[in-house]
Enzyme design. Structure first.
Site, mmCIF file in Angstrom:
data_model
loop_
_atom_site.group_PDB
_atom_site.id
_atom_site.type_symbol
_atom_site.label_atom_id
_atom_site.label_comp_id
_atom_site.label_asym_id
_atom_site.label_seq_id
_atom_site.Cartn_x
_atom_site.Cartn_y
_atom_site.Cartn_z
ATOM 1 N N ARG A 27 0.812 -1.224 0.000
ATOM 2 C CA ARG A 27 0.000 0.000 0.000
ATOM 3 C C ARG A 27 0.844 1.271 0.000
ATOM 4 O O ARG A 27 0.338 2.371 -0.190
ATOM 5 C CB ARG A 27 -0.909 0.012 1.233
ATOM 6 C CG ARG A 27 -1.874 -1.143 1.289
ATOM 7 C CD ARG A 27 -2.718 -1.063 2.525
ATOM 8 N NE ARG A 27 -3.573 0.096 2.497
ATOM 9 C CZ ARG A 27 -4.791 0.111 1.962
ATOM 10 N NH1 ARG A 27 -5.296 -0.985 1.445
ATOM 11 N NH2 ARG A 27 -5.507 1.204 1.967
ATOM 12 N N TRP A 76 2.898 5.964 2.061
ATOM 13 C CA TRP A 76 3.044 6.463 0.690
ATOM 14 C C TRP A 76 2.878 7.974 0.806
ATOM 15 O O TRP A 76 1.791 8.466 1.097
ATOM 16 C CB TRP A 76 1.966 5.857 -0.207
ATOM 17 C CG TRP A 76 2.123 6.192 -1.663
ATOM 18 C CD1 TRP A 76 2.891 5.540 -2.578
ATOM 19 C CD2 TRP A 76 1.469 7.250 -2.378
ATOM 20 N NE1 TRP A 76 2.755 6.125 -3.811
ATOM 21 C CE2 TRP A 76 1.895 7.183 -3.721
ATOM 22 C CE3 TRP A 76 0.570 8.263 -2.017
ATOM 23 C CZ2 TRP A 76 1.453 8.071 -4.698
ATOM 24 C CZ3 TRP A 76 0.141 9.150 -3.002
ATOM 25 C CH2 TRP A 76 0.577 9.041 -4.320
ATOM 26 N N ASN A 102 -3.980 7.257 7.286
ATOM 27 C CA ASN A 102 -4.012 6.987 5.845
ATOM 28 C C ASN A 102 -5.037 7.948 5.249
ATOM 29 O O ASN A 102 -6.170 7.989 5.719
ATOM 30 C CB ASN A 102 -4.429 5.529 5.614
ATOM 31 C CG ASN A 102 -4.742 5.232 4.162
ATOM 32 O OD1 ASN A 102 -4.200 5.869 3.263
ATOM 33 N ND2 ASN A 102 -5.617 4.267 3.925
ATOM 34 N N LYS A 485 1.422 -1.609 -18.144
ATOM 35 C CA LYS A 485 2.235 -2.551 -17.375
ATOM 36 C C LYS A 485 3.728 -2.253 -17.566
ATOM 37 O O LYS A 485 4.506 -2.276 -16.618
ATOM 38 C CB LYS A 485 1.958 -3.995 -17.809
ATOM 39 C CG LYS A 485 0.701 -4.594 -17.259
ATOM 40 C CD LYS A 485 0.818 -4.894 -15.769
ATOM 41 C CE LYS A 485 -0.489 -4.839 -15.047
ATOM 42 N NZ LYS A 485 -1.219 -3.592 -15.022
ATOM 43 N N GLU A 488 4.740 1.043 -15.680
ATOM 44 C CA GLU A 488 4.790 1.011 -14.216
ATOM 45 C C GLU A 488 5.856 0.068 -13.682
ATOM 46 O O GLU A 488 6.366 0.286 -12.588
ATOM 47 C CB GLU A 488 3.409 0.714 -13.604
ATOM 48 C CG GLU A 488 2.885 -0.670 -13.742
ATOM 49 C CD GLU A 488 1.563 -0.868 -12.967
ATOM 50 O OE1 GLU A 488 0.752 -1.661 -13.431
ATOM 51 O OE2 GLU A 488 1.355 -0.251 -11.905
ATOM 52 N N HIS A 504 -2.636 9.046 -38.079
ATOM 53 C CA HIS A 504 -3.047 10.386 -37.646
ATOM 54 C C HIS A 504 -2.007 11.033 -36.734
ATOM 55 O O HIS A 504 -2.293 12.023 -36.063
ATOM 56 C CB HIS A 504 -4.408 10.314 -36.946
ATOM 57 C CG HIS A 504 -5.494 9.807 -37.851
ATOM 58 N ND1 HIS A 504 -5.979 10.532 -38.913
ATOM 59 C CD2 HIS A 504 -6.147 8.624 -37.888
ATOM 60 C CE1 HIS A 504 -6.909 9.833 -39.548
ATOM 61 N NE2 HIS A 504 -7.018 8.665 -38.944
HETATM 62 C C1 AGP Z 1 -2.287 -1.190 -12.506
HETATM 63 O O1 AGP Z 1 -1.383 -2.212 -12.538
HETATM 64 C C2 AGP Z 1 -2.463 -0.484 -11.253
HETATM 65 N N1 AGP Z 1 -2.138 -1.091 -10.071
HETATM 66 C C3 AGP Z 1 -3.593 0.534 -11.201
HETATM 67 O O2 AGP Z 1 -3.752 1.105 -12.462
HETATM 68 C C4 AGP Z 1 -4.961 0.064 -10.663
HETATM 69 O O3 AGP Z 1 -5.577 -0.800 -11.566
HETATM 70 C C5 AGP Z 1 -5.829 1.302 -10.381
HETATM 71 O O4 AGP Z 1 -5.186 2.105 -9.433
HETATM 72 C C6 AGP Z 1 -7.214 0.942 -9.909
HETATM 73 O O5 AGP Z 1 -7.178 0.225 -8.710
HETATM 74 P P1 AGP Z 1 -8.470 -0.505 -8.173
HETATM 75 O O6 AGP Z 1 -8.792 -1.605 -9.130
HETATM 76 O O7 AGP Z 1 -8.087 -1.033 -6.813
HETATM 77 O O8 AGP Z 1 -9.560 0.514 -8.106
#
Ligand code: AGP
Length: 608
Positions: A27, A76, A102, A485, A488, A504
């Site tokens: 997280r 975070w 959080n 993917k 990230e 385009h």
């Molecule tokens: C993609 O690999 C991410 N971890 C991210 O885009 C994720 O899908 C997005 O933050 C949505 O999260 P959720 O499905 O928990 O709402």
């Protein structure tokens, strides 16, 4: 976005809190800290460190192992960089009270100004530290009652928060509160837990309580009291966690992401289980709660879940003939959207806590829309606030990069689309689609059997600076997902394009050697020839082509071919996305990146 754990009971709190933090590290992982109570009146034991949890663990001394109650946090960063002083917990001026948080306290600047005037000193740049000072003043005002203090402070806060607080004068008590951020209670025997999600305490108990909006919880080793902000006693809903601790472990895999990629066949089977048979008849009693007199469907989601929505739209419109739009949840409510009473809003979220999606859901509901959610996390906020929910049965997804959650979200959308279309599709079409859906787990397994070849192929692209993904129809959102993917995990420039859009503008990006991963529609698809032309266009400009194609296609022009099993065109993303996940995973490893905890990211995005 920050993981939170609290433990009170008869065991060593530090080992349980740290074990919980390890499970929640997905997280957020830029700093971590703990505060333990150490007997009536004794000062709190506090340690916090910038960097990953391992830094905190290295700093803990044996004195911490005596305590049986405490809280821990993995961060975070939002307000204030990832430093020791900005790490949580934050303390009151007298050092007797510690708080972890959080979310975001939106009015922290004005709160801080008032607190400074009162003489409080601040040692961090966080929004959270104000809460520590407010709470300590409120504890004094309420004659030492931390729960009353928490209720009163929550009334002053704007924004989103899960808060846990301990006070050295009441060492066995932990007080928690939540608004727009997650908090669950783990019900133990002579011990209780508080955490951002159940994985933090799954090794100790499978009993959990859901907490609602603006609720305050007071736990001791033998009691749990939940109240609203006025102090009215509430009866929270208890549920049993259906997966076990092993599901939240790596189980012999090098990374959670790899484990989760390999869990996809089972995740798909579990999501289909009992919901469809070979005749294509779908059973989704969850939808009975909705009056499905729908003229328009609007899907709202973020990131990978948004891509699931884009993919699901094709099946919904093709099979049901009901108009379906898909929108980024983060954009939705700021453009003053128009929703008719016959619009069904579908939110998609693995965590069920994504703030952008939650806020979009609330906004849609305020406009009168009915809301269905597709979610993987039982009891989380988004399904709780929806009129109905289709749970995906993917099991816990720990890696930040979403894999099995995506495939199960697409499956849930297919089931939903079939449910809507039962009178519009012929029995033979229904049967064909039903059988194809049921065959998907073994087809995904076949793709995974080619992992060595995928690994080898990825090595050839290690030094690429940019990778483009190309697709048409359902292949287009699949291309977007492949690019996300890679960004990230491998920190590479990557973009997904619709094949028809190349001319385009994007075709200007192609130069000698640019890798292009193209997803080929199956034989019989009306866009197959057009996609073949798009591939030729980039090939002619020097691109290195990696083709994802099923076995029906004879290919000459590709530099590499990733063969995948044949399936129904609308189901193809379930199969063709898998090699793209593996490509990103392998590329991240080749580049020495942290696959499960990529830089700057967090799994559950609970801030807007
Ligand atoms: C993609 O690999 C991410 N971890 C991210 O885009 C994720 O899908 C997005 O933050 C949505 O999260 P959720 O499905 O928990 O709402």
């Amino acid at each position: 976005m920050c993981g939170i754990v609290g433990y009170t009971g008869g065991k060593s709190a530090i080992s349980l809190v740290v074990a919980g933090l390890r499970r929640l590290e997905y997280r957020g992982y830029d700093s971590a800290g703990v505060a333990l109570t150490d007997g009536q009146g004794a000062p709190l034991l506090v340690e916090k460190r910038a960097g990953k949890l391992a830094n905190l663990e290295a700093a803990l001394t044996s004195t911490f192992s005596q305590s049986t109650s405490g809280i821990g946090h993995t961060r975070w960063a939002t307000h204030g960089g990832p430093t020791d002083s900005n790490a949580h917990p934050h303390l009151s001026g007298d050092g007797k009270l510690a708080v972890i948080h959080n979310g975001i306290i939106e009015n922290y600047i004005e709160l801080k100004e008032e607190l400074l005037k009162k003489g409080h000193k601040f040692y961090s740049e966080t929004d959270t530290e104000s809460v520590a000072h407010l709470l300590s003043d409120a504890v004094a005002d309420s004659g030492g009652d931390l729960a009353t203090a928490m209720r009163n402070v929550c009334k002053k806060l704007k924004g989103s928060f899960t808060l846990l607080a301990v006070h050295s004068d009441n060492p066995e008590i932990i007080v928690g509160a939540r608004r727009n951020s997650p908090l669950v209670v783990g019900v133990g025997d002579g011990e209780n837990f508080l955490a951002s999600d159940v994985s933090a305490f799954i090794s100790s108990t499978k009993r959990a309580l859901e907490l609602g909006q603006d609720e305050v919880v007071v736990v001791t080793p033998n009691s749990i009291l939940v109240v609203d902000l006025e102090g009215n006693v509430l009866t929270p809903k208890e549920y049993e966690i259906t997966w076990d601790a092993a599901a939240a472990e790596r189980g012999g895999f090098a990374h959670f992401m790899l484990k989760e990629i390999f869990e996809q066949p089972k995740a798909i089977s579990d999501t289909l289980l009992g919901r469809i048979d070979e005749t294509g008849v779908v059973r989704l009693p969850e939808l009975d709660l909705l009056n499905l007199d729908v003229e328009r469907i609007l899907i709202l989601a973020c990131g990978t879940a948004y891509h699931a929505g884009l993919i699901g739209k094709y099946a919904i419109e093709t099979w049901s003939q009901i108009a379906c739009d898909v929108e980024l949840a983060s954009e939705f409510r700021y453009r003053r959207p128009v929703l008719s009473p016959k619009t069904l809003v579908i939110t998609i979220s693995q965590s069920g806590e994504t703030m952008d999606t939650l806020m979009a859901l609330r906004y849609a509901k305020s406009l009168g829309a009915k809301a269905l959610s597709i979610c993987n996390t039982h009891g989380s906020t988004i399904p709780r606030e929806s009129d109905a929910v289709i749970y995906t049965h993917g099991g816990p997804e720990i890696a930040v990069a979403s894999t099995k959650a995506l495939l199960t979200q697409i499956i849930a959308l297919h089931l939903f689309a079939l449910h809507l279309s039962v009178k519009k599709l012929s029995p033979s079409d229904l049967e064909k689609i039903g059988n194809e859906l049921l065959a998907l787990p073994s087809k995904v397994e076949q793709v995974l059997e080619t992992i060595e070849a995928l690994r080898e192929m990825t090595r050839g692209f290690k030094d690429a600076t940019s990778v483009l993904f190309l697709g048409r129809h359902v292949g287009f959102p699949s291309a977007l997902e492949g690019a996300l993917k890679l960004k990230e995990l491998a920190y590479m420039h990557a973009e997904g394009f619709a094949g028809g859009e190349l001319k385009h503008g994007p075709i200007a990006l192609i130069e000698e050697g640019t890798p292009v991963i193209a997803i080929m529609p199956p034989v019989g698809s009306e866009i197959r020839e057009k996609m073949a032309s798009n591939i030729q266009e980039v090939k002619a400009r020097g691109a290195r082509i990696i083709l994802v194609a099923d076995t029906s296609i004879d290919i000459a022009s590709a530099d590499h071919v990733i063969r995948v099993p044949e399936t129904h065109e609308l189901l193809q993303p379930i199969i063709s996305i898998v090699p793209l996940q593996v490509f990103a995973y392998e590329m991240a490893l080749l580049r020495g990146n942290d696959v499960d905890q990529p830089r700057n990211l967090a799994k559950s995005v609970t801030v807007e």
